[in-house]
Design a protein around this motif. Structure first.
Motif, mmCIF file in Angstrom:
data_model
loop_
_atom_site.group_PDB
_atom_site.id
_atom_site.type_symbol
_atom_site.label_atom_id
_atom_site.label_comp_id
_atom_site.label_asym_id
_atom_site.label_seq_id
_atom_site.Cartn_x
_atom_site.Cartn_y
_atom_site.Cartn_z
ATOM 1 N N ALA A 11 0.866 -1.174 0.000
ATOM 2 C CA ALA A 11 0.000 0.000 0.000
ATOM 3 C C ALA A 11 0.903 1.224 0.000
ATOM 4 O O ALA A 11 2.071 1.151 0.405
ATOM 5 C CB ALA A 11 -0.906 0.003 1.231
ATOM 6 N N ALA A 12 0.375 2.336 -0.470
ATOM 7 C CA ALA A 12 1.130 3.593 -0.438
ATOM 8 C C ALA A 12 0.179 4.712 -0.049
ATOM 9 O O ALA A 12 -0.951 4.782 -0.553
ATOM 10 C CB ALA A 12 1.775 3.877 -1.785
ATOM 11 N N PHE A 13 0.647 5.582 0.826
ATOM 12 C CA PHE A 13 -0.206 6.615 1.415
ATOM 13 C C PHE A 13 0.494 7.959 1.390
ATOM 14 O O PHE A 13 1.693 8.047 1.642
ATOM 15 C CB PHE A 13 -0.545 6.229 2.862
ATOM 16 C CG PHE A 13 -1.197 7.310 3.674
ATOM 17 C CD1 PHE A 13 -2.398 7.867 3.279
ATOM 18 C CD2 PHE A 13 -0.601 7.773 4.842
ATOM 19 C CE1 PHE A 13 -2.996 8.870 4.033
ATOM 20 C CE2 PHE A 13 -1.190 8.758 5.606
ATOM 21 C CZ PHE A 13 -2.398 9.311 5.202
ATOM 22 N N ASP A 14 -0.287 9.015 1.083
ATOM 23 C CA ASP A 14 0.250 10.373 1.143
ATOM 24 C C ASP A 14 -0.898 11.338 1.373
ATOM 25 O O ASP A 14 -2.046 11.070 0.988
ATOM 26 C CB ASP A 14 0.977 10.737 -0.154
ATOM 27 C CG ASP A 14 1.719 12.068 -0.038
ATOM 28 O OD1 ASP A 14 2.768 12.099 0.632
ATOM 29 O OD2 ASP A 14 1.238 13.076 -0.597
ATOM 30 N N ILE A 15 -0.587 12.460 2.010
ATOM 31 C CA ILE A 15 -1.569 13.530 2.193
ATOM 32 C C ILE A 15 -0.957 14.862 1.785
ATOM 33 O O ILE A 15 0.260 15.035 1.788
ATOM 34 C CB ILE A 15 -2.061 13.634 3.653
ATOM 35 C CG1 ILE A 15 -0.881 13.833 4.630
ATOM 36 C CG2 ILE A 15 -2.908 12.457 4.041
ATOM 37 C CD1 ILE A 15 -1.307 14.074 6.074
ATOM 38 N N GLU A 16 -1.835 15.788 1.410
ATOM 39 C CA GLU A 16 -1.478 17.200 1.278
ATOM 40 C C GLU A 16 -2.294 17.956 2.318
ATOM 41 O O GLU A 16 -3.428 17.572 2.629
ATOM 42 C CB GLU A 16 -1.760 17.724 -0.133
ATOM 43 C CG GLU A 16 -0.997 17.013 -1.227
ATOM 44 C CD GLU A 16 0.505 17.227 -1.149
ATOM 45 O OE1 GLU A 16 0.931 18.226 -0.547
ATOM 46 O OE2 GLU A 16 1.254 16.390 -1.700
ATOM 47 N N THR A 17 -1.729 19.023 2.855
ATOM 48 C CA THR A 17 -2.287 19.622 4.058
ATOM 49 C C THR A 17 -2.304 21.148 3.985
ATOM 50 O O THR A 17 -1.881 21.749 3.006
ATOM 51 C CB THR A 17 -1.455 19.194 5.279
ATOM 52 O OG1 THR A 17 -0.140 19.764 5.162
ATOM 53 C CG2 THR A 17 -1.344 17.678 5.356
ATOM 54 N N THR A 18 -2.770 21.747 5.082
ATOM 55 C CA THR A 18 -2.780 23.204 5.189
ATOM 56 C C THR A 18 -1.452 23.766 5.661
ATOM 57 O O THR A 18 -1.260 24.982 5.662
ATOM 58 C CB THR A 18 -3.883 23.675 6.160
ATOM 59 O OG1 THR A 18 -3.638 23.100 7.460
ATOM 60 C CG2 THR A 18 -5.265 23.259 5.684
ATOM 61 N N GLY A 19 -0.528 22.925 6.097
ATOM 62 C CA GLY A 19 0.754 23.417 6.605
ATOM 63 C C GLY A 19 1.589 22.288 7.165
ATOM 64 O O GLY A 19 1.300 21.104 6.946
ATOM 65 N N LEU A 20 2.610 22.641 7.913
ATOM 66 C CA LEU A 20 3.617 21.675 8.342
ATOM 67 C C LEU A 20 3.523 21.251 9.807
ATOM 68 O O LEU A 20 4.280 20.390 10.244
ATOM 69 C CB LEU A 20 5.022 22.259 8.088
ATOM 70 C CG LEU A 20 5.351 22.588 6.626
ATOM 71 C CD1 LEU A 20 6.732 23.229 6.530
ATOM 72 C CD2 LEU A 20 5.252 21.354 5.752
ATOM 73 N N ASP A 21 2.610 21.844 10.565
ATOM 74 C CA ASP A 21 2.484 21.522 11.985
ATOM 75 C C ASP A 21 1.538 20.344 12.155
ATOM 76 O O ASP A 21 0.335 20.453 11.888
ATOM 77 C CB ASP A 21 1.965 22.736 12.758
ATOM 78 C CG ASP A 21 2.047 22.565 14.262
ATOM 79 O OD1 ASP A 21 1.698 21.473 14.761
ATOM 80 O OD2 ASP A 21 2.459 23.519 14.952
ATOM 81 N N VAL A 22 2.057 19.220 12.611
ATOM 82 C CA VAL A 22 1.223 18.020 12.697
ATOM 83 C C VAL A 22 0.114 18.159 13.729
ATOM 84 O O VAL A 22 -0.905 17.453 13.646
ATOM 85 C CB VAL A 22 2.066 16.767 13.015
ATOM 86 C CG1 VAL A 22 3.030 16.457 11.888
ATOM 87 C CG2 VAL A 22 2.799 16.914 14.347
ATOM 88 N N ASP A 23 0.279 19.044 14.704
ATOM 89 C CA ASP A 23 -0.714 19.187 15.760
ATOM 90 C C ASP A 23 -1.837 20.145 15.409
ATOM 91 O O ASP A 23 -2.941 20.031 15.949
ATOM 92 C CB ASP A 23 -0.038 19.649 17.053
ATOM 93 C CG ASP A 23 0.842 18.576 17.672
ATOM 94 O OD1 ASP A 23 0.360 17.435 17.810
ATOM 95 O OD2 ASP A 23 1.997 18.864 17.998
ATOM 96 N N THR A 24 -1.601 21.095 14.518
ATOM 97 C CA THR A 24 -2.616 22.111 14.242
ATOM 98 C C THR A 24 -3.090 22.147 12.795
ATOM 99 O O THR A 24 -4.175 22.663 12.520
ATOM 100 C CB THR A 24 -2.090 23.513 14.616
ATOM 101 O OG1 THR A 24 -0.917 23.798 13.845
ATOM 102 C CG2 THR A 24 -1.738 23.582 16.097
ATOM 103 N N ASP A 25 -2.300 21.647 11.859
ATOM 104 C CA ASP A 25 -2.712 21.715 10.460
ATOM 105 C C ASP A 25 -3.640 20.568 10.092
ATOM 106 O O ASP A 25 -3.822 19.624 10.858
ATOM 107 C CB ASP A 25 -1.485 21.786 9.558
ATOM 108 C CG ASP A 25 -0.906 23.200 9.518
ATOM 109 O OD1 ASP A 25 -1.662 24.127 9.147
ATOM 110 O OD2 ASP A 25 0.262 23.383 9.878
ATOM 111 N N ARG A 26 -4.256 20.674 8.898
ATOM 112 C CA ARG A 26 -5.352 19.793 8.530
ATOM 113 C C ARG A 26 -5.118 19.103 7.183
ATOM 114 O O ARG A 26 -4.389 19.611 6.332
ATOM 115 C CB ARG A 26 -6.666 20.596 8.433
ATOM 116 C CG ARG A 26 -6.917 21.568 9.584
ATOM 117 C CD ARG A 26 -7.181 20.850 10.899
ATOM 118 N NE ARG A 26 -7.374 21.783 12.002
ATOM 119 C CZ ARG A 26 -8.546 22.330 12.347
ATOM 120 N NH1 ARG A 26 -9.633 22.055 11.625
ATOM 121 N NH2 ARG A 26 -8.630 23.151 13.360
#
Length: 237
Positions: A11-26
């Motif tokens: 399996a292969a997994f990736d996400i794109e997000t709102t930013g680089l902070d794992v605790d606050t970004d989405r």
């Protein structure tokens, strides 16, 4: 190496997000591939989420998803992160290793999103991760230059086959190809079982993080801290 972990299902997994902070970004987009390396068969499930907050221009410049697009075309974030966790859980439950480049970022941010939306999912249960970033730094530790996904893929001659650059679909597939190439090229990696490889990466990642921290403290930031934990950084410290 007929029975090596990379010559079977991945399996292969990736996400794109709102930013680089794992605790606050989405999470903004996510992709999970199912790959059978013996037959070449593969399929991908993709999601677009409305993260519930504005997407900064800096993030949009990387993945191309604007706030307006996410609100118009995205599903509610709680639905998306639940569906992603369910797909990963299905594959993990069948013993399929999950390739994630820089797993401590993607998997930790997904873990925080699940907690944020009060969705129950134990991402650690049975999870066996193959992180090409950790593997590349293990087998070629003295190579100079950047080690982002595109850089490492370029070093190994891996292209995105027309997929849009910096999209989670393309990045996840590139990471899977990179993991395969690394195992083909390095007997040390291919000879391990998936369990052995996962355990080894926990150690290798800790060593790599400690080395980077020492380098940063020596050269630029005397108080630099690089988290050594992998593949999911526990919440709360």
């Amino acid at each position: 190496m007929p029975d090596s972990w990379h010559r079977g299902r991945l399996a292969a997994f990736d996400i794109e997000t709102t930013g680089l902070d794992v605790d606050t970004d989405r999470v903004v987009t996510a992709a999970v591939w199912r790959i059978d390396t013996t037959t070449g068969a593969k399929s991908c499930t993709e999601w677009v989420a409305d993260p519930g907050i504005d997407i900064p221009e800096a993030a949009t410049s990387v993945h191309g998803i604007t706030t307006e697009y996410a609100r118009t075309h995205g599903r509610p974030a709680p639905e998306v992160v639940t569906a992603v966790a369910a797909e990963l859980g299905y594959l993990v439950g069948r013993g399929v290793p999950v390739v994630v480049f820089n797993a401590a970022y993607d998997l930790t941010l997904l873990d925080r999103e699940l907690a944020r939306h009060r969705r129950s999912a134990d991402l650690n249960s049975g999870l066996r991760v193959v992180d090409p970033m950790v593997l590349d730094r293990r087998v070629d530790r003295f190579r100079t230059g950047p080690r982002k996904l595109g850089d490492v893929c370029g070093h190994y001659g891996i292209t995105l086959d027309g997929e849009s650059a910096h999209g989670c679909r393309a990045d996840a597939l590139a990471a899977a190809r990179l993991a395969w190439c690394l195992a083909e090229a390095h007997e040390e990696l291919a000879a391990m079982t998936v369990d052995e490889l996962h355990t080894a990466q926990v150690r290798w990642r800790a060593e790599q993080a400690a080395s980077l921290q020492a380098y940063l403290r020596r050269t630029s930031d005397p108080e630099a801290v690089v988290d050594t934990r992998w593949p999911i950084i526990p919440a709360g410290g």
